[in-house]
Enzyme design. Structure first.
Site, mmCIF file in Angstrom:
data_model
loop_
_atom_site.group_PDB
_atom_site.id
_atom_site.type_symbol
_atom_site.label_atom_id
_atom_site.label_comp_id
_atom_site.label_asym_id
_atom_site.label_seq_id
_atom_site.Cartn_x
_atom_site.Cartn_y
_atom_site.Cartn_z
ATOM 1 N N HIS A 504 0.738 -1.356 -0.176
ATOM 2 C CA HIS A 504 -0.049 -0.114 0.024
ATOM 3 C C HIS A 504 0.911 1.376 -0.087
ATOM 4 O O HIS A 504 0.561 2.514 0.359
ATOM 5 C CB HIS A 504 -0.866 0.089 1.329
ATOM 6 C CG HIS A 504 -1.795 -1.253 1.190
ATOM 7 N ND1 HIS A 504 -2.960 -1.250 2.348
ATOM 8 C CD2 HIS A 504 -2.384 -2.071 0.238
ATOM 9 C CE1 HIS A 504 -3.555 -2.441 1.922
ATOM 10 N NE2 HIS A 504 -3.087 -2.961 0.470
HETATM 11 C C1 LIG Z 1 0.468 -7.495 -4.621
HETATM 12 C C2 LIG Z 1 -0.430 -6.220 -4.315
HETATM 13 C C3 LIG Z 1 -1.504 -6.506 -3.363
HETATM 14 C C4 LIG Z 1 -2.486 -5.435 -3.039
HETATM 15 N N1 LIG Z 1 -3.782 -5.977 -2.297
HETATM 16 C C5 LIG Z 1 -4.576 -4.893 -2.284
HETATM 17 C C6 LIG Z 1 -5.818 -5.200 -1.721
HETATM 18 O O1 LIG Z 1 -6.071 -6.432 -1.533
HETATM 19 N N2 LIG Z 1 -6.621 -4.357 -1.604
HETATM 20 C C7 LIG Z 1 -6.447 -3.053 -1.988
HETATM 21 O O2 LIG Z 1 -7.323 -2.008 -1.720
HETATM 22 N N3 LIG Z 1 -5.317 -2.723 -2.345
HETATM 23 C C8 LIG Z 1 -4.446 -3.481 -2.810
HETATM 24 N N4 LIG Z 1 -3.203 -3.333 -3.284
HETATM 25 C C9 LIG Z 1 -2.686 -1.766 -3.570
HETATM 26 C C10 LIG Z 1 -3.560 -1.157 -4.526
HETATM 27 O O3 LIG Z 1 -3.524 -2.229 -5.604
HETATM 28 C C11 LIG Z 1 -2.534 -0.030 -5.024
HETATM 29 O O4 LIG Z 1 -2.411 1.142 -3.994
HETATM 30 C C12 LIG Z 1 -3.077 0.738 -6.214
HETATM 31 O O5 LIG Z 1 -3.284 -0.163 -7.240
HETATM 32 C C13 LIG Z 1 -2.385 1.925 -6.797
HETATM 33 O O6 LIG Z 1 -2.961 2.331 -7.849
HETATM 34 P P1 LIG Z 1 -2.182 3.749 -8.686
HETATM 35 O O7 LIG Z 1 -3.091 4.313 -9.654
HETATM 36 O O8 LIG Z 1 -1.647 4.790 -7.674
HETATM 37 O O9 LIG Z 1 -0.915 2.920 -9.422
HETATM 38 P P2 LIG Z 1 -1.069 1.712 -10.334
HETATM 39 O O10 LIG Z 1 -2.125 1.046 -10.246
HETATM 40 O O11 LIG Z 1 0.396 1.027 -10.177
HETATM 41 O O12 LIG Z 1 -0.815 2.670 -11.797
HETATM 42 C C14 LIG Z 1 0.474 3.092 -12.276
HETATM 43 C C15 LIG Z 1 0.645 2.501 -13.870
HETATM 44 O O13 LIG Z 1 1.356 3.591 -14.333
HETATM 45 C C16 LIG Z 1 2.067 2.747 -15.258
HETATM 46 N N5 LIG Z 1 3.439 3.465 -15.421
HETATM 47 C C17 LIG Z 1 4.334 3.447 -14.570
HETATM 48 N N6 LIG Z 1 5.275 4.298 -15.205
HETATM 49 C C18 LIG Z 1 5.025 4.743 -16.308
HETATM 50 C C19 LIG Z 1 5.663 5.391 -17.570
HETATM 51 N N7 LIG Z 1 6.691 6.041 -17.244
HETATM 52 N N8 LIG Z 1 4.993 5.476 -18.682
HETATM 53 C C20 LIG Z 1 4.066 4.734 -18.942
HETATM 54 N N9 LIG Z 1 3.058 4.024 -17.767
HETATM 55 C C21 LIG Z 1 3.792 4.103 -16.673
HETATM 56 C C22 LIG Z 1 2.227 1.497 -14.673
HETATM 57 O O14 LIG Z 1 2.693 0.299 -15.558
HETATM 58 C C23 LIG Z 1 0.885 1.266 -14.024
HETATM 59 O O15 LIG Z 1 0.055 0.566 -14.600
HETATM 60 C C24 LIG Z 1 -2.112 -4.263 -3.486
HETATM 61 C C25 LIG Z 1 -1.143 -3.883 -4.345
HETATM 62 C C26 LIG Z 1 -0.254 -4.927 -4.639
HETATM 63 C C27 LIG Z 1 1.013 -4.534 -5.645
#
Ligand SMILES: Cc1cc2nc3c(=O)[nH]c(=O)nc-3n(C[C@H](O)[C@H](O)[C@H](O)COP(=O)(O)OP(=O)(O)OC[C@H]3O[C@@H](n4cnc5c(N)ncnc54)[C@H](O)[C@@H]3O)c2cc1C
Ligand SMILES: *[C@@H]1O[C@H](CO)[C@@H](O)[C@H](O)[C@H]1NC(C)=O
Ligand SMILES: *[C@@H]1O[C@H](CO)[C@@H](O)[C@H](O)[C@H]1NC(C)=O
Ligand SMILES: *[C@@H]1O[C@H](CO)[C@@H](O)[C@H](O)[C@H]1NC(C)=O
Ligand SMILES: *[C@@H]1O[C@H](CO)[C@@H](O)[C@H](O)[C@H]1NC(C)=O
Ligand SMILES: *[C@@H]1O[C@H](CO)[C@@H](O)[C@H](O)[C@H]1NC(C)=O
Ligand SMILES: *[C@@H]1O[C@H](CO)[C@@H](O)[C@H](O)[C@H]1NC(C)=O
Length: 569
Positions: A504
């Site tokens: 997280h």
């Molecule tokens: C293993 C795991 C288990 C988890 N379990 C839970 C759970 O059960 N419940 C829950 O609520 N949360 C859970 N989480 C946390 C939750 O999934 C994350 O907090 C959330 O997905 C983050 O979202 P975000 O949009 O901030 O980033 P992300 O979803 O990571 O999105 C960022 C995106 O940007 C892309 N990107 C990055 N850099 C670039 C670039 N330079 N050019 C183009 N694209 C790029 C990446 O590929 C990615 O797709 C878990 C996370 C993980 C990893």
């Protein structure tokens, strides 16, 4: 009329000449949407009202919403989640996390603290590799963030209609639920998404058949005429210009590369309201701001990056909620379950659980959420979790009898956290992980919450409800020592030495420090950051509900702002 204007005119002409209608290969596997294509088929130059960097948990709902009225480009470095059983199948949870190849939808990183961690590299982002638990932020959190509660509720519902399901609470999860009640985590609030003290069952993005639904499914809401989605499109930097030498930098385009390493540029259409929105996640967003020249000037110069804005707070406030878990071998079989039940204590510790099935060596089946192969390793303190130690632990585990894997884990995650760290560039390659430090338990208040949480876990293990899932001859205290691979250990030491991540992690572009309350990057124009990197604290017990909600919420806000601006023109 500045240089910028003429540059845009020239670029627009170039765009007309070099912008063929995107050719689309219907053969590409996992191609669910007709507006989704590989970046190799994209023009060298193109123009949009909004450019979203990162097709993740926040990026997808944001793009779907903005596409209603505008031309949106979303650039995602990873591939499609559709048709990949490692992503769609609940029991394959460990597969992406243990796959450390470049094509894996999960990219492993190890913080300077020594804790092994993972970040998404796939359309749908973290929601494609996570444990699926779905639960909203508290009302207090919503108020502190300055969000409008009504629109927040509508945005959560918009998400829930498509991707959220009720979990089948079977024998092990039920025992944990009843154990929490015996341990005094009251009242029982039943099945609810609300964040309220007591014990509850939350939602999940896995349906009744164990199939995962992800933020990418929210693109079903998109207006297919208003959106272009490019996969395997890695953004290298955001481009800035200035009207005059003393005016604020304005974002006007991005440079990205496709899978063949070919460079493309996408620009904002001329118009004061067009914007670039960074949704690259808690590691990707601060990293990309720095690569684009927004960050601590001295650090950028060390990497020969031209400074657009000296912003010492980019990459500050990196946080990861520490997770500690106790393994309980069971005399009776347990279902395969990821998180379904949560105990929300009034001292800031959240208790959750996962259970596994018999370890099947032939199919390399994973063991729920805790297996050294996926990087979850608590038998040695973080700094000692070397690649060699990890390899040894994996080997040892694979040689064990199947019965040794029957059982479950009860874990605790603390809220906040208060302890914080920082992120720096390792090099100027956006494909590589930056250096990140979280400083787990540096603040004694975090440690105290962990200790109290472990005391609740002890009570659950010793509860009547939980008794079918533990051996009589094993006390809670012996299980704790066993989990830590020690004959004796204090709870404070247990917290420090067995710390893992619940993934997280957040921060790096925090509200009030790097972005304002409208998620606009301070000190520059036409640039926002909308994702988990903006959080000061992790929302709810688990963040994904609120990350998806935020994408939708800000999309609606931006549409509303545009309507007002266009009317008053
Ligand atoms: C293993 C795991 C288990 C988890 N379990 C839970 C759970 O059960 N419940 C829950 O609520 N949360 C859970 N989480 C946390 C939750 O999934 C994350 O907090 C959330 O997905 C983050 O979202 P975000 O949009 O901030 O980033 P992300 O979803 O990571 O999105 C960022 C995106 O940007 C892309 N990107 C990055 N850099 C670039 C670039 N330079 N050019 C183009 N694209 C790029 C990446 O590929 C990615 O797709 C878990 C996370 C993980 C990893
Ligand atoms: C999901 O994974 C399990 C375990 O590997 C396997 O038995 C099952 O067939 C898979 N289901 C699908 C739909 O791929
Ligand atoms: C699924 O995961 C396994 C194990 O990590 C890996 O070997 C395999 O290549 C992955 N398959 C896909 C389609 O990504
Ligand atoms: C939003 O939802 C919460 C929790 O379900 C509820 O308590 C609250 O009254 C709702 N607020 C508004 C303004 O609808
Ligand atoms: C348990 O601790 C011992 C001694 O500290 C160490 O040698 C061993 O490798 C540890 N076990 C695992 C699985 O790491
Ligand atoms: C507890 O009992 C089980 C099963 O009877 C046995 O395999 C195990 O070794 C015992 N553990 C301890 C610590 O005595
Ligand atoms: C586990 O460690 C604690 C703390 O050092 C000790 O008090 C306790 O006796 C140990 N438990 C067992 C069963 O060995």
């Amino acid at each position: 009329m500045g240089v910028w204007f003429w540059r845009l005119i020239l670029l627009s002409l170039a765009g007309i000449i070099f912008s063929p209608k995107h050719c689309v290969s219907q053969k590409e596997t996992g191609r669910k949407y007709k507006f989704m294509q590989d970046a190799t088929s994209a023009p060298r130059t193109s123009y949009y009202d909004y450019i979203i960097i990162g097709g993740g948990t926040a990026g997808c709902p944001l793009a779907a919403t903005l596409s209603q009225n505008h031309n949106v480009l979303m650039l995602e470095r990873g591939g499609s989640p559709y048709g990949n059983p490692n992503i769609t199948n609940l029991s394959a949870f460990g597969d992406p996390l243990s796959d450390t190849s470049l094509s894996s939808p999960a990219q492993r990183f190890i913080s300077e603290d020594g804790v092994i961690n993972s970040r998404a590299r796939v359309l749908g982002g973290g929601s494609c590799i996570n444990a699926g638990f779905y639960t909203r932020a508290s009302r207090h959190y919503v108020r502190e963030a300055g969000w409008e509660e009504k629109l927040v509720n509508e945005s959560y519902k918009w998400v829930e209609r498509v991707v959220v399901f009720r979990p089948p609470v079977l024998q092990f999860q039920s025992a944990v639920r009843d154990g929490l009640l015996e341990a005094g985590v009251l009242p029982y609030n039943g099945y609810t998404f609300d964040h309220i003290y007591g014990t509850k069952v939350g939602g999940t993005i896995f349906d009744q058949n164990g199939h995962r639904h992800t933020a990418a499914d929210l693109l079903e809401y998109a207006n297919s005429d208003g959106i272009t989605l490019l996969l395997h499109a890695t953004v290298y930097r955001i481009l800035f210009t200035k009207e005059r030498s003393n005016s604020r930098p304005v974002a006007y385009g991005v440079v990205f590369k496709d899978a063949h390493g070919l460079e493309h540029r996408a620009y904002l259409k001329q118009g004061t309201k067009s914007e670039i929105i960074v949704s690259a996640g808690a590691l990707g967003s601060p990293q990309l701001l720095m690569l684009s020249g927004i960050g601590p000037a001295h650090h950028l110069r060390e990497h020969n990056i031209d400074v657009v804005l000296d912003q010492p707070l980019v990459g500050r406030g990196m946080k990861d909620n520490p997770m500690n878990a106790v393994f309980i071998p069971s005399p009776t079989p347990t279902e395969v379950s990821l998180i379904q039940v949560v105990g929300i204590t009034n001292f800031g510790s959240y208790i959750e659980a996962a259970s596994g099935e018999n370890f099947n060596r032939d199919s390399q089946q994973n063991f729920g959420m805790f297996f050294p192969k996926i990087g979850q390793f608590s038998k040695l303190p973080p700094k000692q979790r070397t690649p060699e130690a990890l390899a040894k632990a994996i080997e040892k585990m694979e040689s064990l009898q199947e019965e040794a894997f029957q059982g479950g884990f009860i874990l605790e995650k603390i809220n906040g956290p208060i302890s914080k760290g920082h992120l720096e560039l390792r090099n100027t390659d956006p494909n590589e992980n930056p250096l990140v430090t979280f400083n787990y338990f540096q603040d004694p208040r975090d440690l105290e919450k962990c200790i109290q949480g472990i005391r609740i876990i002890e009570k659950i293990i010793d509860s009547k409800a939980f008794s079918p899932f533990k051996y009589n001859n094993m006390s809670a205290s012996s299980l704790i020592n066993m989990t830590a691979n020690r004959t004796s250990i204090s709870l404070a030491q247990f917290c420090r030495d067995t710390v893992m991540t619940i993934w997280h992690y957040h921060g790096g572009c925090q509200v009030g420090r790097v972005v304002d309350r409208d998620y606009k990057v301070l000190g520059v124009d036409a640039l926002r950051v909308i994702d988990g990197s903006t959080f000061n604290y992790s929302p709810g017990t688990n963040p994904q509900a609120t990350v998806m909600m935020l994408g939708r919420y800000m999309g609606v806000k931006i549409l509303q702002e545009r309507l007002v601006a266009d009317e008053t023109k």
